[in-house]
Design an enzyme around this catalytic site. Structure first.
Site, PDB file in Angstrom:
ATOM      1  N   LYS A  11     -39.863  30.342 -70.532  1.00 57.77           N
ATOM      2  CA  LYS A  11     -40.755  29.189 -70.308  1.00 57.77           C
ATOM      3  C   LYS A  11     -40.708  28.207 -71.491  1.00 57.77           C
ATOM      4  O   LYS A  11     -40.265  28.562 -72.584  1.00 57.77           O
ATOM      5  CB  LYS A  11     -42.185  29.698 -70.093  1.00 57.77           C
ATOM      6  CG  LYS A  11     -42.371  30.509 -68.816  1.00 57.77           C
ATOM      7  CD  LYS A  11     -43.838  30.915 -68.651  1.00 57.77           C
ATOM      8  CE  LYS A  11     -44.056  31.711 -67.379  1.00 57.77           C
ATOM      9  NZ  LYS A  11     -45.478  32.094 -67.208  1.00 57.77           N
ATOM     10  N   TYR A  51     -44.703  26.990 -58.167  1.00 55.09           N
ATOM     11  CA  TYR A  51     -45.922  27.796 -58.280  1.00 55.09           C
ATOM     12  C   TYR A  51     -46.908  27.495 -57.144  1.00 55.09           C
ATOM     13  O   TYR A  51     -48.118  27.667 -57.313  1.00 55.09           O
ATOM     14  CB  TYR A  51     -46.579  27.574 -59.645  1.00 55.09           C
ATOM     15  CG  TYR A  51     -46.016  28.443 -60.756  1.00 55.09           C
ATOM     16  CD1 TYR A  51     -46.062  29.846 -60.685  1.00 55.09           C
ATOM     17  CD2 TYR A  51     -45.448  27.884 -61.895  1.00 55.09           C
ATOM     18  CE1 TYR A  51     -45.562  30.644 -61.706  1.00 55.09           C
ATOM     19  CE2 TYR A  51     -44.949  28.687 -62.925  1.00 55.09           C
ATOM     20  CZ  TYR A  51     -45.011  30.070 -62.818  1.00 55.09           C
ATOM     21  OH  TYR A  51     -44.524  30.864 -63.836  1.00 55.09           O
ATOM     22  N   PHE A  59     -56.412  27.343 -62.766  1.00 54.73           N
ATOM     23  CA  PHE A  59     -55.477  26.991 -63.834  1.00 54.73           C
ATOM     24  C   PHE A  59     -54.229  26.271 -63.328  1.00 54.73           C
ATOM     25  O   PHE A  59     -53.305  26.002 -64.103  1.00 54.73           O
ATOM     26  CB  PHE A  59     -55.079  28.252 -64.624  1.00 54.73           C
ATOM     27  CG  PHE A  59     -54.449  29.347 -63.798  1.00 54.73           C
ATOM     28  CD1 PHE A  59     -53.109  29.310 -63.447  1.00 54.73           C
ATOM     29  CD2 PHE A  59     -55.217  30.428 -63.360  1.00 54.73           C
ATOM     30  CE1 PHE A  59     -52.530  30.308 -62.685  1.00 54.73           C
ATOM     31  CE2 PHE A  59     -54.639  31.443 -62.601  1.00 54.73           C
ATOM     32  CZ  PHE A  59     -53.289  31.376 -62.263  1.00 54.73           C
ATOM     33  N   ARG A  87     -40.384  42.969 -64.804  1.00 51.45           N
ATOM     34  CA  ARG A  87     -41.830  42.823 -65.059  1.00 51.45           C
ATOM     35  C   ARG A  87     -42.289  43.834 -66.124  1.00 51.45           C
ATOM     36  O   ARG A  87     -43.150  43.512 -66.943  1.00 51.45           O
ATOM     37  CB  ARG A  87     -42.624  42.921 -63.756  1.00 51.45           C
ATOM     38  CG  ARG A  87     -42.392  41.666 -62.888  1.00 51.45           C
ATOM     39  CD  ARG A  87     -43.224  41.617 -61.635  1.00 51.45           C
ATOM     40  NE  ARG A  87     -44.632  41.418 -61.888  1.00 51.45           N
ATOM     41  CZ  ARG A  87     -45.232  40.223 -61.983  1.00 51.45           C
ATOM     42  NH1 ARG A  87     -44.523  39.098 -61.887  1.00 51.45           N
ATOM     43  NH2 ARG A  87     -46.527  40.138 -62.182  1.00 51.45           N
ATOM     44  N   THR A  93     -49.380  39.926 -67.760  1.00 54.88           N
ATOM     45  CA  THR A  93     -49.506  38.466 -67.845  1.00 54.88           C
ATOM     46  C   THR A  93     -50.164  38.025 -69.155  1.00 54.88           C
ATOM     47  O   THR A  93     -49.711  37.081 -69.796  1.00 54.88           O
ATOM     48  CB  THR A  93     -50.360  37.958 -66.654  1.00 54.88           C
ATOM     49  OG1 THR A  93     -49.819  38.497 -65.451  1.00 54.88           O
ATOM     50  CG2 THR A  93     -50.368  36.443 -66.585  1.00 54.88           C
ATOM     51  N   ARG A 104     -43.966  39.867 -73.802  1.00 57.23           N
ATOM     52  CA  ARG A 104     -45.215  39.102 -73.884  1.00 57.23           C
ATOM     53  C   ARG A 104     -46.100  39.601 -75.032  1.00 57.23           C
ATOM     54  O   ARG A 104     -46.754  38.806 -75.701  1.00 57.23           O
ATOM     55  CB  ARG A 104     -45.936  39.143 -72.536  1.00 57.23           C
ATOM     56  CG  ARG A 104     -45.264  38.211 -71.510  1.00 57.23           C
ATOM     57  CD  ARG A 104     -45.725  38.490 -70.116  1.00 57.23           C
ATOM     58  NE  ARG A 104     -45.403  37.403 -69.185  1.00 57.23           N
ATOM     59  CZ  ARG A 104     -45.606  37.470 -67.884  1.00 57.23           C
ATOM     60  NH1 ARG A 104     -46.126  38.564 -67.347  1.00 57.23           N
ATOM     61  NH2 ARG A 104     -45.302  36.452 -67.104  1.00 57.23           N
ATOM     62  N   ASN A 114     -47.097  32.604 -72.203  1.00 58.05           N
ATOM     63  CA  ASN A 114     -46.668  34.007 -72.233  1.00 58.05           C
ATOM     64  C   ASN A 114     -45.145  34.167 -72.151  1.00 58.05           C
ATOM     65  O   ASN A 114     -44.645  35.235 -71.826  1.00 58.05           O
ATOM     66  CB  ASN A 114     -47.402  34.804 -71.152  1.00 58.05           C
ATOM     67  CG  ASN A 114     -47.160  34.260 -69.758  1.00 58.05           C
ATOM     68  OD1 ASN A 114     -46.363  33.338 -69.581  1.00 58.05           O
ATOM     69  ND2 ASN A 114     -47.833  34.810 -68.772  1.00 58.05           N
ATOM     70  N   HIS A 117     -41.279  34.262 -67.176  1.00 61.35           N
ATOM     71  CA  HIS A 117     -41.701  34.451 -65.781  1.00 61.35           C
ATOM     72  C   HIS A 117     -40.821  35.521 -65.151  1.00 61.35           C
ATOM     73  O   HIS A 117     -39.645  35.653 -65.505  1.00 61.35           O
ATOM     74  CB  HIS A 117     -41.509  33.137 -64.994  1.00 61.35           C
ATOM     75  CG  HIS A 117     -41.558  33.335 -63.508  1.00 61.35           C
ATOM     76  ND1 HIS A 117     -42.734  33.348 -62.811  1.00 61.35           N
ATOM     77  CD2 HIS A 117     -40.572  33.594 -62.610  1.00 61.35           C
ATOM     78  CE1 HIS A 117     -42.464  33.599 -61.536  1.00 61.35           C
ATOM     79  NE2 HIS A 117     -41.169  33.751 -61.393  1.00 61.35           N
ATOM     80  N   GLU A 128     -37.418  32.209 -55.121  1.00 60.48           N
ATOM     81  CA  GLU A 128     -37.343  31.653 -56.480  1.00 60.48           C
ATOM     82  C   GLU A 128     -35.897  31.487 -56.947  1.00 60.48           C
ATOM     83  O   GLU A 128     -35.575  30.513 -57.634  1.00 60.48           O
ATOM     84  CB  GLU A 128     -38.134  32.540 -57.446  1.00 60.48           C
ATOM     85  CG  GLU A 128     -39.631  32.457 -57.171  1.00 60.48           C
ATOM     86  CD  GLU A 128     -40.464  33.371 -58.055  1.00 60.48           C
ATOM     87  OE1 GLU A 128     -41.700  33.333 -57.919  1.00 60.48           O
ATOM     88  OE2 GLU A 128     -39.895  34.106 -58.887  1.00 60.48           O
TER      89      GLU A 128
HETATM   90  P1  ATP Z   1     -45.337  34.737 -63.757  1.00 58.10           P
HETATM   91  O1  ATP Z   1     -45.534  34.412 -62.300  1.00 58.10           O
HETATM   92  O2  ATP Z   1     -45.208  33.491 -64.633  1.00 58.10           O
HETATM   93  O3  ATP Z   1     -44.238  35.730 -63.991  1.00 58.10           O
HETATM   94  P2  ATP Z   1     -47.448  36.650 -63.624  1.00 58.10           P
HETATM   95  O4  ATP Z   1     -46.856  37.003 -62.297  1.00 58.10           O
HETATM   96  O5  ATP Z   1     -47.580  37.732 -64.645  1.00 58.10           O
HETATM   97  O6  ATP Z   1     -46.634  35.474 -64.306  1.00 58.10           O
HETATM   98  P3  ATP Z   1     -49.378  35.011 -62.264  1.00 58.10           P
HETATM   99  O7  ATP Z   1     -50.712  35.508 -61.850  1.00 58.10           O
HETATM  100  O8  ATP Z   1     -48.311  34.826 -61.235  1.00 58.10           O
HETATM  101  O9  ATP Z   1     -48.860  35.965 -63.449  1.00 58.10           O
HETATM  102  O10 ATP Z   1     -49.619  33.640 -63.039  1.00 58.10           O
HETATM  103  C1  ATP Z   1     -48.573  32.695 -63.192  1.00 58.10           C
HETATM  104  C2  ATP Z   1     -48.673  32.060 -64.562  1.00 58.10           C
HETATM  105  O11 ATP Z   1     -49.851  31.252 -64.621  1.00 58.10           O
HETATM  106  C3  ATP Z   1     -48.859  33.041 -65.725  1.00 58.10           C
HETATM  107  O12 ATP Z   1     -47.658  33.619 -66.173  1.00 58.10           O
HETATM  108  C4  ATP Z   1     -49.472  32.150 -66.779  1.00 58.10           C
HETATM  109  O13 ATP Z   1     -48.480  31.324 -67.444  1.00 58.10           O
HETATM  110  C5  ATP Z   1     -50.382  31.265 -65.935  1.00 58.10           C
HETATM  111  N1  ATP Z   1     -51.751  31.825 -65.855  1.00 58.10           N
HETATM  112  C6  ATP Z   1     -52.147  32.930 -65.187  1.00 58.10           C
HETATM  113  N2  ATP Z   1     -53.462  33.158 -65.337  1.00 58.10           N
HETATM  114  C7  ATP Z   1     -53.919  32.138 -66.128  1.00 58.10           C
HETATM  115  C8  ATP Z   1     -55.192  31.777 -66.649  1.00 58.10           C
HETATM  116  N3  ATP Z   1     -56.276  32.493 -66.389  1.00 58.10           N
HETATM  117  N4  ATP Z   1     -55.256  30.662 -67.427  1.00 58.10           N
HETATM  118  C9  ATP Z   1     -54.171  29.907 -67.696  1.00 58.10           C
HETATM  119  N5  ATP Z   1     -52.940  30.192 -67.216  1.00 58.10           N
HETATM  120  C10 ATP Z   1     -52.803  31.278 -66.456  1.00 58.10           C
HETATM  121 MG    MG Z   2     -46.401  35.555 -60.829  1.00 60.14          MG
END
Ligand code: ATP
Ligand code: MG
Length: 139
Positions: A11, A51, A59, A87, A93, A104, A114, A117, A128
């Site tokens: 990212k 997304y 968010f 993962r 996350t 992370r 973080n 992705h 994706e």
């Molecule tokens: P990713 O999809 O990026 O691999 P993830 O699957 O672990 O991450 P998701 O729940 O899909 O987590 O969230 C997507 C992304 O949105 C997170 O990786 C983070 O960058 C952002 N995000 C998630 N929760 C929050 C939050 N509470 N506040 C701000 N940003 C958030």
């Molecule tokens: Mg995700």
């Protein structure tokens, strides 16, 4: 276990901090094959599309702003059980909750920033991967 492909992204926070090489080394050490890789700056519209599953989340606006704020490095990783394996390599996350040794935990600075992705299921991996790569880039 079946050989799978997943979409990983380094990212914009990690690219800006000069962590691309460190993260690629961890990917090699974990024995993923990099099938395809590029460097891109997403437009706001492209980040929104990527997304879209999160569009109702509080968010979402910040996430789109962040993901379109600079260059990122999407790539297709291949390994046995690649989706779950990537993962696990990334960690939870929220870096504060991620297991020690994960990307992370060691490199992330907040739940938003973080560093990486990873796709979360076979269907999302297929969507994706096709979001960033043409079939001709994936042989
Ligand atoms: P990713 O999809 O990026 O691999 P993830 O699957 O672990 O991450 P998701 O729940 O899909 O987590 O969230 C997507 C992304 O949105 C997170 O990786 C983070 O960058 C952002 N995000 C998630 N929760 C929050 C939050 N509470 N506040 C701000 N940003 C958030
Ligand atoms: Mg995700």
């Amino acid at each position: 276990m079946a050989v799978e492909r997943t979409l990983a992204i380094i990212k914009p926070d990690a690219v800006k901090r000069g962590l691309t090489g460190d993260i690629l080394s961890r990917i090699h050490a974990a024995k993923f094959q990099i099938v395809a890789i590029k460097s891109v700056q997403l437009s706001r519209t492209e980040a929104e599309g990527f997304y879209a599953v999160h569009r109702e989340r509080p968010f979402f606006g910040e996430l789109v702003e962040f993901m379109s704020s600079g260059k990122s490095v999407p790539m297709v990783l291949e390994a046995e059980g690649a989706i779950a394996k990537w993962r696990e390599t990334m960690g939870a996350t929220d870096p504060a909750k991620a297991a020690s040794g994960t990307i992370r935990k060691e490199l992330g600075t907040s739940i938003q920033f973080n560093c990486t992705h990873g796709s979360d299921a076979p269907q999302t991996a297929a969507f994706e991967i096709s979001y960033f790569f043409a079939g001709s880039e994936l042989s």
